[in-house]
Design an enzyme around this catalytic site. Sequence first.
Site, mmCIF file in Angstrom:
data_model
loop_
_atom_site.group_PDB
_atom_site.id
_atom_site.type_symbol
_atom_site.label_atom_id
_atom_site.label_comp_id
_atom_site.label_asym_id
_atom_site.label_seq_id
_atom_site.Cartn_x
_atom_site.Cartn_y
_atom_site.Cartn_z
ATOM 1 N N HIS A 37 -25.048 -14.589 -28.388
ATOM 2 C CA HIS A 37 -24.753 -15.524 -27.093
ATOM 3 C C HIS A 37 -23.277 -15.750 -26.960
ATOM 4 C CE1 HIS A 37 -29.236 -16.624 -27.602
ATOM 5 N NE2 HIS A 37 -29.137 -15.489 -27.006
ATOM 6 N N SER A 50 -30.737 -16.202 -23.792
ATOM 7 C CA SER A 50 -29.762 -15.131 -22.791
ATOM 8 C C SER A 50 -30.012 -15.445 -21.490
ATOM 9 C CB SER A 50 -29.727 -13.904 -23.418
ATOM 10 O OG SER A 50 -31.393 -13.179 -23.272
ATOM 11 N N ASP A 73 -42.465 -3.127 -19.620
ATOM 12 C CA ASP A 73 -41.443 -2.892 -20.541
ATOM 13 C C ASP A 73 -39.895 -2.740 -20.137
ATOM 14 O OD1 ASP A 73 -41.028 -0.954 -23.318
ATOM 15 O OD2 ASP A 73 -40.060 -0.008 -21.765
ATOM 16 N N GLY A 74 -39.096 -3.454 -20.852
ATOM 17 C CA GLY A 74 -37.744 -3.678 -20.281
ATOM 18 C C GLY A 74 -36.900 -2.292 -20.285
ATOM 19 N N ASP A 105 -31.638 -6.655 -25.916
ATOM 20 C CA ASP A 105 -32.048 -7.516 -27.337
ATOM 21 C C ASP A 105 -33.442 -7.409 -27.681
ATOM 22 O OD1 ASP A 105 -31.751 -9.570 -29.335
ATOM 23 O OD2 ASP A 105 -31.948 -11.298 -27.838
HETATM 24 N N1 SAM Z 1 -32.746 -12.216 -25.397
HETATM 25 C C1 SAM Z 1 -33.606 -13.373 -25.583
HETATM 26 C C2 SAM Z 1 -32.618 -14.373 -26.237
HETATM 27 O O1 SAM Z 1 -31.541 -14.049 -26.368
HETATM 28 O O2 SAM Z 1 -32.702 -15.679 -25.796
HETATM 29 C C3 SAM Z 1 -34.403 -13.112 -26.994
HETATM 30 C C4 SAM Z 1 -35.251 -11.864 -26.988
HETATM 31 S S1 SAM Z 1 -36.165 -11.771 -28.303
HETATM 32 C C5 SAM Z 1 -35.408 -11.436 -29.539
HETATM 33 C C6 SAM Z 1 -37.187 -10.314 -27.989
HETATM 34 C C7 SAM Z 1 -38.217 -10.533 -26.699
HETATM 35 O O3 SAM Z 1 -38.497 -9.143 -26.469
HETATM 36 C C8 SAM Z 1 -39.433 -11.059 -27.334
HETATM 37 O O4 SAM Z 1 -39.572 -12.074 -26.405
HETATM 38 C C9 SAM Z 1 -40.533 -9.778 -26.992
HETATM 39 O O5 SAM Z 1 -41.771 -10.405 -26.408
HETATM 40 C C10 SAM Z 1 -39.844 -9.229 -26.096
HETATM 41 N N2 SAM Z 1 -40.333 -7.459 -26.027
HETATM 42 C C11 SAM Z 1 -40.884 -6.976 -27.104
HETATM 43 N N3 SAM Z 1 -41.117 -5.736 -26.638
HETATM 44 C C12 SAM Z 1 -40.537 -5.646 -25.255
HETATM 45 C C13 SAM Z 1 -40.675 -4.600 -24.229
HETATM 46 N N4 SAM Z 1 -41.077 -3.265 -24.419
HETATM 47 N N5 SAM Z 1 -40.213 -4.883 -23.044
HETATM 48 C C14 SAM Z 1 -39.546 -6.363 -22.580
HETATM 49 N N6 SAM Z 1 -39.811 -7.253 -23.621
HETATM 50 C C15 SAM Z 1 -40.315 -6.922 -24.653
#
Ligand code: SAM
Length: 278
Positions: A19, A98, A143-144, A164
């Site tokens: 962050h 984030s 899916d991201g 992330d």
């Molecule tokens: N980026 C956030 C932050 O810094 O506050 C934290 C993210 S956390 C490490 C990872 C997140 O990715 C989780 O909430 C999980 O549910 C989500 N996730 C897992 N697989 C994913 C996918 N294929 N596409 C989108 N989100 C996903």
Amino acid sequence: MLSYRHAFHAGNHADILKHYCLFETISYFVNRNKPFSYIDTHAGAGLYNINSEQAKKTQEYQAGVLKLLNSNLELDKNLFAFKKFLTYFVNQQQYPGSPYIAKTIMPKKELLYLYELHPNDFSILESNMTLNSHKNIKLFHVDGLQGLLSLLPPKVRRAIIMIDPSYEVKTDYVQVAKTVAQAYKKFSTGCYLIWYPLLAQERHKTMLKSLSDISAKYVQAELIVGDIDSDIGMYGSGMWIINPPFLLKNQLSTVLPQMVALLKQDERAHFILNYGLL
Ligand code: SAM
């Protein structure tokens, strides 16, 4: 597999490195005064309560954000600005994820694209991000990494892309590297911030090799808080930043030694700062 919930980990040492890099990057873009978008492929829940049952269970924020906030060290001005930013939230028993950092410091006219797959975290994200309604936030329950590829190149030709994942599945490392290579082909001027954990299995190494094969400008920062052979699990984390803001490398060379001093868990703590094509 979607068993990871960031609420257990919010504000830990890895969040401080991640962050801080994000905060500096967004601040740089804001100061340039030109339109840009923010894309977060793994957004999480957005805002976390550090008094929640999950946070209290692991207490990871104690070894992260609280160490930064309670330190008497004379901080570098950039790290001090980040500390001041976090203090506002922690005073309200919160820790910003984030997307919330982006929402707080970006001008309201800019677009935010947020992807989150976990159904519970997606609905918490929805309520956190639409609170005080910000019309330019677009939320996607898909899916991201796939979402990113369909979105690029963004309408506004300047963008910060935060990647992330939780790396719950070992194929995530390969998938991230492949996606970034494809994304870079579609949008080579984007600023990509890729986070990775440092774990005993060292799966990140193959991913980093593939990222370096992209032949883009990058800065790599690793914060190692303890010994790889200890029982602390994640002994550190890293950021691989493609097309980093001008000066980020120099800022990190001052800030990383201070992060080591603040967040170290044993005497093996150290940092790594590498860069290429800058
Ligand atoms: N980026 C956030 C932050 O810094 O506050 C934290 C993210 S956390 C490490 C990872 C997140 O990715 C989780 O909430 C999980 O549910 C989500 N996730 C897992 N697989 C994913 C996918 N294929 N596409 C989108 N989100 C996903």
